[in-house]
Design a protein around this motif. Structure first.
Motif, mmCIF file in Angstrom:
data_model
loop_
_atom_site.group_PDB
_atom_site.id
_atom_site.type_symbol
_atom_site.label_atom_id
_atom_site.label_comp_id
_atom_site.label_asym_id
_atom_site.label_seq_id
_atom_site.Cartn_x
_atom_site.Cartn_y
_atom_site.Cartn_z
ATOM 1 N N GLY A 82 4.620 -23.943 63.583
ATOM 2 C CA GLY A 82 5.028 -24.939 62.600
ATOM 3 C C GLY A 82 4.645 -26.350 62.994
ATOM 4 O O GLY A 82 4.798 -27.277 62.199
ATOM 5 N N GLY A 99 5.281 -26.024 57.776
ATOM 6 C CA GLY A 99 6.240 -24.929 57.811
ATOM 7 C C GLY A 99 6.063 -23.911 56.704
ATOM 8 O O GLY A 99 6.934 -23.065 56.487
ATOM 9 N N ARG A 100 4.932 -23.972 56.007
ATOM 10 C CA ARG A 100 4.693 -22.974 54.964
ATOM 11 C C ARG A 100 4.532 -21.592 55.601
ATOM 12 O O ARG A 100 3.978 -21.466 56.703
ATOM 13 N N PRO A 101 5.010 -20.540 54.941
ATOM 14 C CA PRO A 101 4.893 -19.196 55.512
ATOM 15 C C PRO A 101 3.482 -18.844 55.941
ATOM 16 O O PRO A 101 3.282 -18.253 57.008
ATOM 17 N N LEU A 104 2.727 -20.614 59.233
ATOM 18 C CA LEU A 104 3.455 -19.989 60.334
ATOM 19 C C LEU A 104 2.820 -18.658 60.727
ATOM 20 O O LEU A 104 2.733 -18.321 61.918
ATOM 21 N N LEU A 125 10.765 -22.275 65.251
ATOM 22 C CA LEU A 125 10.196 -23.232 64.307
ATOM 23 C C LEU A 125 10.207 -24.562 65.040
ATOM 24 O O LEU A 125 11.259 -25.172 65.252
ATOM 25 N N TRP A 128 11.071 -28.630 61.713
ATOM 26 C CA TRP A 128 11.315 -28.312 60.320
ATOM 27 C C TRP A 128 10.421 -29.208 59.477
ATOM 28 O O TRP A 128 10.497 -30.436 59.552
ATOM 29 N N ASP A 129 9.561 -28.585 58.698
ATOM 30 C CA ASP A 129 8.701 -29.297 57.755
ATOM 31 C C ASP A 129 9.568 -29.650 56.554
ATOM 32 O O ASP A 129 9.942 -28.780 55.766
ATOM 33 N N ASP A 136 12.787 -21.080 53.464
ATOM 34 C CA ASP A 136 11.476 -20.442 53.283
ATOM 35 C C ASP A 136 10.792 -20.214 54.632
ATOM 36 O O ASP A 136 10.205 -19.154 54.880
ATOM 37 N N SER A 137 10.851 -21.222 55.499
ATOM 38 C CA SER A 137 10.226 -21.081 56.820
ATOM 39 C C SER A 137 10.913 -19.992 57.635
ATOM 40 O O SER A 137 10.254 -19.150 58.259
#
Length: 336
Positions: A82, A99-101, A104, A125, A128-129, A136-137
């Protein structure tokens, strides 16, 4: 060595933060020196090793993976995604929070390859975005657990509120944040949230980026790539004030029969049994010194004098620059 628990894992009470071997404090040591530090840690009984995709833009994971591969089954291996290096159109690699899936997933696959392992024991993580809901992350990290690619989920530099949101999606095993005598932010709310939810707290920079080792050189001599150059506490004016704390601190260490670095680590070990510090070093001798903190016993009287001596009220300057403070989600004391 004392042992502590992180989720279902039993680990050494003092782990090793591997960042220094590739990143952050000026020119890193040679790969050979990094290997010596890692192998000495294994021999000394360290079983918790902490790295990240960001450190050395993958170089630290590559080093850790190569050196620790023969010992993999006896260690708890931790990394983070992340926050990683991204190559721009100009060919320059820069740090980026994402932090988008899908990001990651890409970070994780890269980390698994560099670490030469099929599974990472604890995957954080890293940041945190704030453009992506933490749910979601963490949902993506939960998918990685179900796929058998990571065993446990961690969070880094987040608030108690964010921890609770994440924990509702999937159990969080560990939270990692800076914590030392001179950085007390976790005491605002995060430590209590971790205790309530059964989450282990992992303390990075437990010796205050060298300050509590009484070993920081003249700040004017920092290497151009030393991240402390941008940290307000190491600004020459603030640092001159902070240096005034060291004589009394040295005296407390002498009274405790230990070194300044050992006093800082022993303080953390005495705070709670669900705190695991992860000091970093590039030196075998400093590694041995740090691990000796596990044998230090601090009297209640000494602790009562130590805590008022170095804390958020007596230290000059914030721990991060304004830009870096905007990238984290940790609570701040009034006036910070």
């Amino acid at each position: 060595m004392q042992q502590r628990t992180i989720g279902t894992f039993t680990v050494s009470a003092i782990g090793l933060g591997c960042m220094n071997l590739s990143h952050a404090y000026g020119t890193p040591p040679s790969a050979e020196q990094g290997e010596r530090v890692l192998l000495e840690a294994v021999q000394a009984g360290v079983t918790l090793f902490d790295t990240a995709a960001l450190y050395g833009f993958g170089g630290n994971e590559t080093l850790v993976g190569r050196v620790l591969k023969p010992h993999r089954n006896n260690l708890m291996l931790c990394s983070k995604g992340g926050l990683a290096g991204v190559t721009g159109d100009d060919g320059v690699v820069r740090r980026a929070i994402d932090g988008r899936p899908e990001a990651l997933r890409r970070n994780l696959e890269d980390s698994l390859r560099r670490l030469q392992t099929d599974v990472i024991d604890l995957y954080y993580l890293h940041r945190w975005d704030k453009k992506v809901p933490v749910e979601d992350s963490v949902g993506a990290l939960a998918d990685f657990v179900r796929a058998g690619k990571i065993r446990a989920i961690g969070l880094s530099e987040v608030s108690a509120a964010t921890i609770r949101k994440a924990h509702a999606v999937h159990p969080v095993t560990a939270v990692q944040t800076e914590y030392s005598l001179w950085t007390r932010n976790p005491e605002i709310a995060v430590l209590d949230a971790c205790k309530e939810l059964g989450i282990t707290f992992v303390a990075f920079s437990p010796v205050a980026r060298g300050f509590l080792c009484d070993a920081v050189p003249d700040v004017a001599a920092f290497d151009a790539k030393d991240i402390r150059k941008s940290m307000p506490r190491f600004d020459p004016a603030n640092y001159a004030e902070n240096l005034k704390l060291l004589p009394g601190y040295r005296e407390l260490a002498r009274e405790a029969g230990c070194t300044p670095a050992q006093l800082a680590l022993a303080w953390l070990l005495h705070k709670r049994d669900d705190i695991v510090p992860i000091p970093g070093t590039t030196s075998v001798s400093h590694l041995r010194e740090n691990l000796g903190a596990g044998d230090v016993r601090l009297s209640p009287d000494l602790l009562q004098r130590l805590e008022p001596h170095i804390n958020q009220r007596t230290v000059h300057g914030n721990r991060y620059s304004l830009q870096s403070r905007g990238e984290v989600d940790t609570e701040e004391f009034p006036g910070d």
